[in-house]
Design a protein around this motif. Sequence first.
Motif, PDB file in Angstrom:
ATOM      1  N   GLY A 180     -29.405  33.244 -21.586  1.00  0.00           N
ATOM      2  CA  GLY A 180     -30.340  33.382 -22.369  1.00  0.00           C
ATOM      3  C   GLY A 180     -31.830  33.646 -21.576  1.00  0.00           C
ATOM      4  O   GLY A 180     -31.633  33.889 -20.358  1.00  0.00           O
ATOM      5  N   VAL A 203     -30.983  33.265 -26.806  1.00  0.00           N
ATOM      6  CA  VAL A 203     -29.641  32.733 -26.252  1.00  0.00           C
ATOM      7  C   VAL A 203     -28.395  33.545 -26.634  1.00  0.00           C
ATOM      8  O   VAL A 203     -28.141  33.815 -27.677  1.00  0.00           O
ATOM      9  CB  VAL A 203     -29.540  31.284 -26.621  1.00  0.00           C
ATOM     10  N   GLU A 205     -24.899  34.656 -27.605  1.00  0.00           N
ATOM     11  CA  GLU A 205     -24.130  33.866 -28.872  1.00  0.00           C
ATOM     12  C   GLU A 205     -22.940  33.011 -28.341  1.00  0.00           C
ATOM     13  O   GLU A 205     -22.714  31.959 -28.701  1.00  0.00           O
ATOM     14  CB  GLU A 205     -23.670  34.994 -29.695  1.00  0.00           C
ATOM     15  N   ARG A 208     -24.550  29.644 -27.364  1.00  0.00           N
ATOM     16  CA  ARG A 208     -25.489  28.702 -28.391  1.00  0.00           C
ATOM     17  C   ARG A 208     -24.531  27.485 -28.433  1.00  0.00           C
ATOM     18  O   ARG A 208     -23.481  27.280 -28.423  1.00  0.00           O
ATOM     19  CB  ARG A 208     -25.143  29.369 -29.500  1.00  0.00           C
TER      20      ARG A 208
END
Length: 278
Positions: A180, A203, A205, A208
């Motif tokens: 990120g 961020v 994916e 996350r």
Amino acid sequence: MTATLPTVATSGLSEDAASTYAAWFATLSDPTRVRVLHAVASSTEELPIGTIAERVGIAQPTASHHIKLLADAGFVELRKVGTSTQVRVNEACCTGLPHAADAVMGTLDTLPCCPEDVQEDVAVRAMTDADLQAVADIYVQGIATRNATFTTEAPTPDALAAKWHRDHRWVAEVEGTIAGWAALTPVSDRACYAGVAETQIYVDEQFRGRRVGVALIDRLVNAADEAGLWTLQAQIFPENRASIRLHRSSGFRIVGMRERIGKLDGVWRDTVLMERRR
């Protein structure tokens, strides 16, 4: 509940603001009604009243009664589909209600300190030019959600970097992979706004849910404080509740809702304006 939030004067709550907040809190004075609202707000899609009744464990007529009161207060929105009523949360209340609680409790200006829940495998460092392609790729993921930015086409890495404060751009790494990034963009080239900047936090994916955003915003705001920047702001789509929660956790407060501020894919969108003062 409307998207317009009552203002809070430094001398205290105005009578109009107090009356507005009291009406909201009165609607939530029933525990079952609170559970009904939670069932709707925590769902990622519209729910029929029957499903809500099942989830809360109450009779459907009881659920209908509470949903009507919640709709009258503006906490939920209703949509008729044939003979069925579909219920969804009013996104404005996801920002308006926390703002009301902060206003009443006088905590709007309280800045939390260092987060204690950053995972040890998340490392934040200054962004370099060599990181820009990976950063741009993560930005493209955000564009695709249609809830992160009004931008619809991927910018070049150089164009992306040209907007930022060069000393206020960061990447988070997990096991050597960029997970990120965060950066500050000046809001104006006028000298009087030299200490005001807007946040960007994205961020990847696949990372996350691993507290990457928490680590990034912590570094971002602390570095800004150390550099003497006096105001950070963020403009966030109301639907992006994760970003709103993240900014609130670092001392940002909601200062208003910018209604129909711009079009995305031909549709008018609102943004929540959040602000953090040093």
